[in-house]
Write a protein that holds these residues in place. Structure first.
Motif, PDB file in Angstrom:
ATOM      1  N   SER A  17      -6.609   9.438  -0.427  1.00 21.58           N
ATOM      2  CA  SER A  17      -5.148   8.208  -0.479  1.00 21.58           C
ATOM      3  C   SER A  17      -6.396   6.710  -0.333  1.00 21.58           C
ATOM      4  CB  SER A  17      -4.019   8.596   0.623  1.00 21.58           C
ATOM      5  OG  SER A  17      -5.433   8.521   1.698  1.00 21.58           O
ATOM      6  N   ALA A  18      -7.562   7.045  -0.124  1.00 25.92           N
ATOM      7  CA  ALA A  18      -7.663   6.189   0.125  1.00 25.92           C
ATOM      8  C   ALA A  18      -8.991   5.356  -1.404  1.00 25.92           C
ATOM      9  CB  ALA A  18      -8.884   5.813   1.112  1.00 25.92           C
ATOM     10  N   ASN A  19      -8.690   3.767  -1.235  1.00 27.51           N
ATOM     11  CA  ASN A  19      -9.072   3.349  -2.416  1.00 27.51           C
ATOM     12  C   ASN A  19     -10.307   2.708  -2.063  1.00 27.51           C
ATOM     13  OD1 ASN A  19      -9.153   1.383  -4.779  1.00 27.51           O
ATOM     14  ND2 ASN A  19      -8.807   0.149  -3.627  1.00 27.51           N
ATOM     15  N   VAL A  20     -11.464   2.973  -2.691  1.00 23.34           N
ATOM     16  CA  VAL A  20     -12.562   3.663  -2.747  1.00 23.34           C
ATOM     17  C   VAL A  20     -13.454   2.546  -3.734  1.00 23.34           C
ATOM     18  CG1 VAL A  20     -14.662   4.369  -2.704  1.00 23.34           C
ATOM     19  CG2 VAL A  20     -13.318   5.004  -1.520  1.00 23.34           C
ATOM     20  N   ILE A  21     -14.359   0.916  -3.657  1.00 24.95           N
ATOM     21  CA  ILE A  21     -14.878   0.688  -4.265  1.00 24.95           C
ATOM     22  C   ILE A  21     -16.482   0.155  -4.121  1.00 24.95           C
ATOM     23  CG2 ILE A  21     -15.356  -1.672  -4.868  1.00 24.95           C
ATOM     24  CD1 ILE A  21     -12.816  -2.719  -4.067  1.00 24.95           C
ATOM     25  N   ASN A  76      -9.610   7.166  -7.351  1.00 21.33           N
ATOM     26  CA  ASN A  76      -9.530   6.309  -6.458  1.00 21.33           C
ATOM     27  C   ASN A  76     -10.527   5.411  -5.964  1.00 21.33           C
ATOM     28  OD1 ASN A  76      -9.941   8.969  -5.034  1.00 21.33           O
ATOM     29  ND2 ASN A  76      -9.490   8.396  -3.051  1.00 21.33           N
ATOM     30  N   LEU A  77     -11.744   5.779  -7.106  1.00 23.90           N
ATOM     31  CA  LEU A  77     -12.462   5.424  -7.260  1.00 23.90           C
ATOM     32  C   LEU A  77     -13.020   4.577  -8.178  1.00 23.90           C
ATOM     33  CD1 LEU A  77     -16.064   5.004  -6.318  1.00 23.90           C
ATOM     34  CD2 LEU A  77     -16.120   6.725  -7.311  1.00 23.90           C
ATOM     35  N   HIS A  78     -14.143   3.404  -8.108  1.00 32.47           N
ATOM     36  CA  HIS A  78     -14.270   2.448  -8.896  1.00 32.47           C
ATOM     37  C   HIS A  78     -15.367   1.279  -8.227  1.00 32.47           C
ATOM     38  CE1 HIS A  78     -11.560  -0.423  -7.703  1.00 32.47           C
ATOM     39  NE2 HIS A  78     -13.234  -1.822  -8.523  1.00 32.47           N
ATOM     40  N   ALA A 111     -14.539   9.443  -1.610  1.00 26.60           N
ATOM     41  CA  ALA A 111     -13.001   9.013  -2.425  1.00 26.60           C
ATOM     42  C   ALA A 111     -12.794  10.836  -2.468  1.00 26.60           C
ATOM     43  CB  ALA A 111     -13.317   8.207  -3.573  1.00 26.60           C
ATOM     44  N   HIS A 132      -7.366   2.753   4.421  1.00 28.52           N
ATOM     45  CA  HIS A 132      -6.430   2.586   2.837  1.00 28.52           C
ATOM     46  C   HIS A 132      -8.204   2.047   1.306  1.00 28.52           C
ATOM     47  CE1 HIS A 132      -2.349   3.304   4.554  1.00 28.52           C
ATOM     48  NE2 HIS A 132      -2.891   2.578   5.518  1.00 28.52           N
ATOM     49  N   ASN A 133      -9.068   1.254   2.272  1.00 23.27           N
ATOM     50  CA  ASN A 133      -9.603   0.388   1.594  1.00 23.27           C
ATOM     51  C   ASN A 133     -11.007   0.377   2.235  1.00 23.27           C
ATOM     52  OD1 ASN A 133      -7.091  -1.394  -0.490  1.00 23.27           O
ATOM     53  ND2 ASN A 133      -6.438  -1.593   1.234  1.00 23.27           N
TER      54      ASN A 133
END
Length: 329
Positions: free
Chosen positions: A129-133, A148-150, A124, A107-108
């Motif tokens: 469905s994963a939140n990517v940083i 879903n990427l920042h 991503a 998820h993260n």
């Protein structure tokens, strides 16, 4: 890589050679695998884009001077080339950790030292469905990325201020980045959720030589100067071989090391080794001036002319294909 293997512990990457090269990924439980721009810090948006210009190259302005490699287009092209080299090494995969079997799902995700963001963008896209940083000192990542990427401008050696833990943390080619890799690895442990994975993919500096073909060369002198300069600024580029020890000390379990080698050139035996050697030689030649200029002028007081003369000889040595060196990954 912080997922690992067996040659020199760099978590991850290996090749072969016209002479055979020893070969060597890492996983863990809170495991370790040794293989909109925003930031938690206070800064003005314009300041992080106001890059430092020095000796014809540009460098990050956030935490100015902390990282010796440039961030300009030439370096960005090299980083993207290096991304492909890692993909070739890992058989087209972005990671070694068993993420598809991750209990509770993925998820993260955090990518530290994201550079151009190319790994984070691909990841991503692969896991929508994963939140990517992705974090880095330089805001050089593209604006058009998966939803879903920042990216965040951040220094991974600072205390981490994320509001949640991560299922998977990834770091690649970080050997040259930190004064204290242990600080970063401890932060990664604290922010990897139980059952999650931390993966490092990196190169063991300096080169290894199969014989005495590097003796007396300009390349040998360059390696020695680089080691002198990094010692002078208290940055140990050789720490990758200690990654497994650091991971254990931080508290990671089930650590897996996978080791590979990248020859410099096409002298090594085997089709894959020659292909990796061809790509790594281009990576090295593309980045040579960037690896060297700021480091030797700042730390050793060399002039730009002295550095360029040195690099002329180093390039000739690298292109000769007669020096049987490789770098463990």
């Amino acid at each position: 890589m912080a997922s690992s293997g067996e040659s020199d512990p760099v978590p991850s990457a290996a090749a072969g050679s016209s002479k055979s090269i020893p070969e060597d990924d890492c996983r863990g439980r809170q495991s370790a695998f040794l293989f909109e721009i925003c930031t938690p810090q206070t800064y003005t948006r314009s300041s992080v884009y106001n890059f430092v210009f020095e000796n014809g190259r540009t460098y990050h302005s956030f935490r100015e001077g902390k990282y010796e490699l440039p961030n300009d287009e030439r370096e960005q092209d090299r980083l993207d080339l290096q991304h492909h080299l890692f993909l070739l090494t890992l058989g087209g995969e972005l990671y070694n950790a068993p993420l598809k079997d991750l209990p509770g799902g993925l998820h993260n995700v955090l990518d530290i030292g994201t550079g151009t963001g190319i790994w984070a963008i691909d990841f991503a896209s692969l896991f929508p469905s994963a939140n990517v940083i992705g974090t880095d000192l330089s805001p050089i990542q593209p604006d058009l990325v998966p939803p879903n990427l920042h990216f965040e401008v951040d220094d991974a050696e600072d205390p981490w201020l994320f509001s949640h833990q991560f299922d998977y943390i990834h770091g690649r080619a970080l050997a040259t980045c930190f004064k204290s890799h242990m600080t970063v690895i401890k932060s990664a442990f604290n922010f990897t959720r139980p059952g999650g994975y931390f993966e490092l993919q990196d190169c063991v500096v300096p080169f290894r030589c199969m014989d005495d073909s590097m003796k007396g060369t300009t390349l040998e002198r360059w390696v020695d100067l680089i080691m002198q300069a990094t010692a002078r600024i208290s940055k140990d580029w050789t720490r990758v071989k200690k990654y497994k020890e650091y991971l254990e000390e931080a508290g990671f379990e089930d650590i897996v090391e996978k080791k590979y080698e990248w020859p410099v050139g096409t002298w090594a035996k085997g089709k894959k080794a020659k292909m990796l050697g061809l790509w790594y030689r281009e990576d090295l030649l593309s980045g040579l001036q960037g690896f060297t200029m700021a480091l030797l002028t700042r730390a050793l007081g060399m002039s730009t002319v002295e550095v360029e003369v040195l690099l002329t000889g180093v390039r000739e040595d690298i292109k000769s294909n007669r020096i049987h060196i490789y770098i463990p990954v």
